[in-house]
Write a protein that holds these residues in place. Structure first.
Motif, PDB file in Angstrom:
ATOM      1  N   ARG A   9       0.863  -1.168   0.000  1.00 18.78           N
ATOM      2  CA  ARG A   9       0.000   0.000   0.000  1.00 18.78           C
ATOM      3  C   ARG A   9       0.903   1.221   0.000  1.00 18.78           C
ATOM      4  O   ARG A   9       1.727   1.390   0.898  1.00 18.78           O
ATOM      5  N   LYS A  11       1.239   5.219  -0.010  1.00 19.29           N
ATOM      6  CA  LYS A  11       0.561   6.451   0.353  1.00 19.29           C
ATOM      7  C   LYS A  11       1.280   7.611  -0.334  1.00 19.29           C
ATOM      8  O   LYS A  11       2.399   7.501  -0.758  1.00 19.29           O
ATOM      9  N   GLY A  12       0.620   8.711  -0.446  1.00 19.91           N
ATOM     10  CA  GLY A  12       1.240   9.904  -1.014  1.00 19.91           C
ATOM     11  C   GLY A  12       0.882  10.073  -2.480  1.00 19.91           C
ATOM     12  O   GLY A  12      -0.138   9.582  -2.967  1.00 19.91           O
ATOM     13  N   GLY A  15       0.391   6.907  -4.851  1.00 21.58           N
ATOM     14  CA  GLY A  15      -0.665   5.962  -4.492  1.00 21.58           C
ATOM     15  C   GLY A  15      -1.682   5.726  -5.601  1.00 21.58           C
ATOM     16  O   GLY A  15      -1.969   4.568  -5.926  1.00 21.58           O
TER      17      GLY A  15
END
Length: 183
Positions: A9, A11-12, A15
């Motif tokens: 996964r 993030k940021g 993503g």
């Protein structure tokens, strides 16, 4: 069984891209990457080809202009020879060379006319037709002085003045051709 890549996964800002790539099939992923890599190459190739075609057109125009300048320069050289020979009016040994120069001038004028007839796309032909009429009048005036006695200095000076009047516009025509070639 889940693939190992779905466990990650991210993030940021990466993503959404990673999530999209996890959902797409491999053939769609490869086609998308090929498009993303190939489109800049197509754009660069288009601009490169347009630059090459532009350079080719410029080189072709320069060659045409150089040919025109050469032909007009030969006619101008004949006019300068006539100026020198006009001083020798009345001397029979120079009358023959003057007649040959007049023939050369007529041949060069005809060559320039033929060249401009072959290249109607050039705008110099209008300017040349005006100068040609002056040169042909000059030929007649010089031919009238042929065989004149040495005491006819006034007539010779008049013809020389007419020659100079016709030489300067031709020099300007050649100068305009050279300026157009420099662009």
């Amino acid at each position: 069984m889940r693939s190992n890549s779905s466990q990650y996964r991210v993030k940021g800002w990466l993503g959404p891209g990673v999530a999209l790539m996890q959902r797409l099939r491999m053939s769609v992923k490869l086609a998308t990457m090929a498009f993303m890599l190939g489109s800049p190459l197509v754009v660069v190739r288009y601009f490169q080809m347009s630059t090459l075609f532009g350079d080719y057109a410029t080189a072709r125009d320069e060659v045409l202009g150089a040919q025109a300048v050469h032909l007009v320069g030969e006619a101008l050289t004949d006019v300068q020879h006539l100026r020198a020979e006009a001083v020798l009016t009345g001397k029979p040994e120079f009358d023959k060379s003057r007649a040959l120069t007049l023939q050369d001038l007529q041949a060069h004028i005809s060559a320039v006319d033929a060249w401009f007839a072959q290249h109607p796309e050039l705008e110099w032909s209008k300017n040349w037709s005006t100068r040609r009429a002056g040169l042909q009048g000059l030929q007649t005036a010089v031919a009238d002085c042929t065989g004149a006695p040495e005491g006819a200095a006034g007539r010779v000076k008049f013809v020389q003045a007419r020659q100079v009047d016709h030489v300067f516009p031709i020099i300007h025509l050649v100068g305009a051709m050279n300026i157009a070639l420099a662009r």
